[in-house]
Design a protein around this motif. Structure first.
Motif, short mmCIF file in Angstrom:
data_model
loop_
_atom_site.label_atom_id
_atom_site.label_comp_id
_atom_site.label_asym_id
_atom_site.label_seq_id
_atom_site.Cartn_x
_atom_site.Cartn_y
_atom_site.Cartn_z
N SER A 332 0.81 -1.22 0.00
CA SER A 332 0.00 0.00 0.00
C SER A 332 0.84 1.26 0.00
O SER A 332 0.38 2.31 -0.45
CB SER A 332 -0.95 0.01 1.21
OG SER A 332 -0.25 0.26 2.42
N VAL A 333 2.09 1.17 0.47
CA VAL A 333 2.95 2.35 0.47
C VAL A 333 4.03 2.26 -0.59
O VAL A 333 4.41 3.27 -1.18
CB VAL A 333 3.58 2.57 1.87
CG1 VAL A 333 4.34 1.37 2.34
CG2 VAL A 333 4.48 3.79 1.86
N SER A 334 4.52 1.05 -0.89
CA SER A 334 5.56 0.94 -1.91
C SER A 334 4.99 1.15 -3.31
O SER A 334 5.67 1.65 -4.20
CB SER A 334 6.26 -0.42 -1.83
OG SER A 334 5.36 -1.46 -2.04
N ALA A 335 3.73 0.79 -3.49
CA ALA A 335 3.03 1.04 -4.75
C ALA A 335 1.96 2.10 -4.50
O ALA A 335 0.80 1.94 -4.83
CB ALA A 335 2.41 -0.25 -5.27
N ALA A 336 2.40 3.21 -3.94
CA ALA A 336 1.47 4.21 -3.44
C ALA A 336 0.62 4.87 -4.51
O ALA A 336 1.12 5.23 -5.58
CB ALA A 336 2.24 5.29 -2.68
N ASN A 337 -0.65 5.01 -4.21
CA ASN A 337 -1.60 5.72 -5.06
C ASN A 337 -2.76 6.14 -4.17
O ASN A 337 -2.83 5.73 -3.00
CB ASN A 337 -2.06 4.82 -6.22
CG ASN A 337 -2.80 3.59 -5.73
OD1 ASN A 337 -3.97 3.65 -5.39
ND2 ASN A 337 -2.10 2.44 -5.69
N PRO A 338 -3.65 6.98 -4.65
CA PRO A 338 -4.72 7.46 -3.76
C PRO A 338 -5.55 6.37 -3.10
O PRO A 338 -5.91 6.50 -1.91
CB PRO A 338 -5.58 8.32 -4.70
CG PRO A 338 -4.59 8.85 -5.69
CD PRO A 338 -3.65 7.70 -5.94
N LEU A 339 -5.84 5.28 -3.80
CA LEU A 339 -6.62 4.20 -3.18
C LEU A 339 -5.83 3.49 -2.10
O LEU A 339 -6.34 3.24 -1.00
CB LEU A 339 -7.04 3.18 -4.24
CG LEU A 339 -8.20 3.50 -5.17
CD1 LEU A 339 -8.55 2.27 -6.00
CD2 LEU A 339 -9.42 3.97 -4.39
N SER A 340 -4.59 3.15 -2.40
CA SER A 340 -3.80 2.38 -1.43
C SER A 340 -3.46 3.22 -0.20
O SER A 340 -3.43 2.71 0.93
CB SER A 340 -2.51 1.86 -2.08
OG SER A 340 -1.58 2.88 -2.34
N LEU A 341 -3.21 4.51 -0.39
CA LEU A 341 -2.89 5.37 0.74
C LEU A 341 -4.10 5.60 1.63
O LEU A 341 -3.98 5.69 2.86
CB LEU A 341 -2.33 6.70 0.23
CG LEU A 341 -0.92 6.61 -0.39
CD1 LEU A 341 -0.55 7.93 -1.05
CD2 LEU A 341 0.12 6.23 0.66
N ALA A 342 -5.28 5.69 1.04
CA ALA A 342 -6.50 5.82 1.83
C ALA A 342 -6.69 4.58 2.71
O ALA A 342 -7.23 4.66 3.82
CB ALA A 342 -7.70 6.01 0.92
N TRP A 343 -6.23 3.44 2.22
CA TRP A 343 -6.35 2.17 2.96
C TRP A 343 -5.22 2.00 3.98
O TRP A 343 -5.45 1.50 5.09
CB TRP A 343 -6.32 1.01 1.96
CG TRP A 343 -6.47 -0.35 2.56
CD1 TRP A 343 -7.63 -1.04 2.79
CD2 TRP A 343 -5.41 -1.22 3.01
NE1 TRP A 343 -7.36 -2.28 3.35
CE2 TRP A 343 -6.00 -2.40 3.49
CE3 TRP A 343 -4.02 -1.11 3.04
CZ2 TRP A 343 -5.26 -3.47 4.00
CZ3 TRP A 343 -3.27 -2.17 3.55
CH2 TRP A 343 -3.89 -3.33 4.02
#
Length: 362
Positions: A332-343
């Motif tokens: 969720s942080v190494s492939a960070a994007n708005p969806l993963s960061l929200a999670w």
């Protein structure tokens, strides 16, 4: 992103290709084996903003030049997990994305992507679900992408080479990497993808909302502010420590949470490189209050603390070694994007915050 996990060890093994190897994961793919058959079109989700549609054609700049997209894309394909997630966050369901092969959940997807697909009426087994294809390590699934008949190919965050970009451009317009070798910050890739999809206003709001999510996580963990950190992973059998630089998503998030990258990182990083290797013989020089890492199978906090070379790292002697063996959390942080960061941003902040408490003696 191959991501996405980007792991220096993996990169060496596959010649720096989908880089994110172990820990960061292949930072370039995104998807799950959730759909059978391509969706009719990349459909805007019911929660898409009502902002006025942008005028086409639009031109999107990348490291390989400028790509013109003449009409609003109806069939969107992603090269990498990050780009597909970002399209979803903007309310657009791609017709095809790569399968997630590291940090995936039981559906061979991610929790954040599954949730968004469900909210857009494109969950597993539905008519709108995207097709998920296998993406070869260090290469591009040209046939699968061509079979999806795309109007645009999203690769804003990727390790796409000039040769691969040119070959893909024969299939459809390609939004190439904003920064080479998986170096595009999530904010920039969101802007680029928003522009390509005619959703620049929505992209701007999405960035604002995501930054607010990160700030909320930081506010909930005030002990992080000003703490020095190093993010990296250990390869004790090879006698080394891989240290991530400011070009990597992990340090970027920790910095956004109010922490400060240790001076030793800035002194040794090279322009454009997302990591450098540091000898375990000099472990005591890696001075910081927190060392953030990931524990692969067969490794854990205790094994690192008992290593006669690695346990000389100052953060470890102070109790500031913070790590996780949860691959999806790291993804969720190494492939960070708005969806993963929200999670995941709040989970990472709480994890590192616990380490900061130990350092402070709480």
């Amino acid at each position: 992103m191959k991501l996405f996990s980007r792991t220096p060890g993996a990169l060496r093994a596959v010649a720096a290709t989908a880089a994110a190897g172990l820990i960061a994961l292949t930072v370039s793919a995104c998807g799950a084996n959730a759909g059978s058959g391509a969706a009719e079109s990349s459909s805007p989700g019911p929660d898409a903003s009502g902002a006025a549609a942008e005028a086409f054609p639009v031109k999107v700049k990348s490291v390989y030049g400028e790509t013109e997209i003449k009409e609003e894309p109806e069939r969107v394909v992603s090269v990498s997990w990050v780009n597909g997630d970002t399209a979803l966050a903007l309310g657009v369901v791609p017709v095809a994305v790569p399968k997630v092969t590291w940090g995936m959940n039981a559906n061979n997807s991610t929790d954040w992507a599954d949730a968004k697909l469900d909210s857009l009426g494109a969950g597993k087994g539905s008519d709108k679900a995207p097709t998920f294809f296998d993406e070869p390590v260090g290469d591009v699934a040209y046939d699968a992408i061509a079979d999806a008949d795309p109007d645009v190919i999203l690769a804003a965050y990727s390790g796409l080479t000039k040769e691969q970009y040119e070959k893909l451009s024969k299939i459809a317009p390609v939004v190439g990497p904003g920064v080479a070798a998986y170096g595009t910050p999530w904010e920039q890739s969101t802007e680029m993808i928003g522009q390509a999809l005619g959703k620049s206003a929505e992209a701007k709001q999405l960035i604002t909302d995501t930054e607010a999510t990160i700030k909320k996580a930081a506010d909930a963990n005030p002990q992080l502010k000003g703490k020095t950190f190093i993010a990296g992973n250990f390869e004790p059998n090879q006698g080394g420590i891989n240290v991530y630089t400011s070009a990597d998503n992990r340090p970027r998030l920790l910095t956004a949470l109010g922490m400060k990258e240790a001076p030793v990182v800035k002194a040794n990083e090279k322009p454009g490189a997302f990591f450098f290797n540091y000898s375990a013989e000099k472990a005591d020089e890696l001075d910081s209050q927190i060392f953030f890492t990931w524990f692969p199978e067969g490794q854990n906090k205790e094994s690192i603390e008992k290593d006669k070379l690695l346990n000389r790292i100052p953060a470890i002697t102070k109790g500031g070694l913070v790590g996780t063996s949860d691959n999806q959390l790291l993804l969720s942080v190494s492939a960070a994007n708005p969806l993963s960061l929200a999670w995941g941003a709040d989970k990472i902040a709480a994890l590192v915050g616990n380490g900061a408490d130990v350092v402070e003696g709480k």
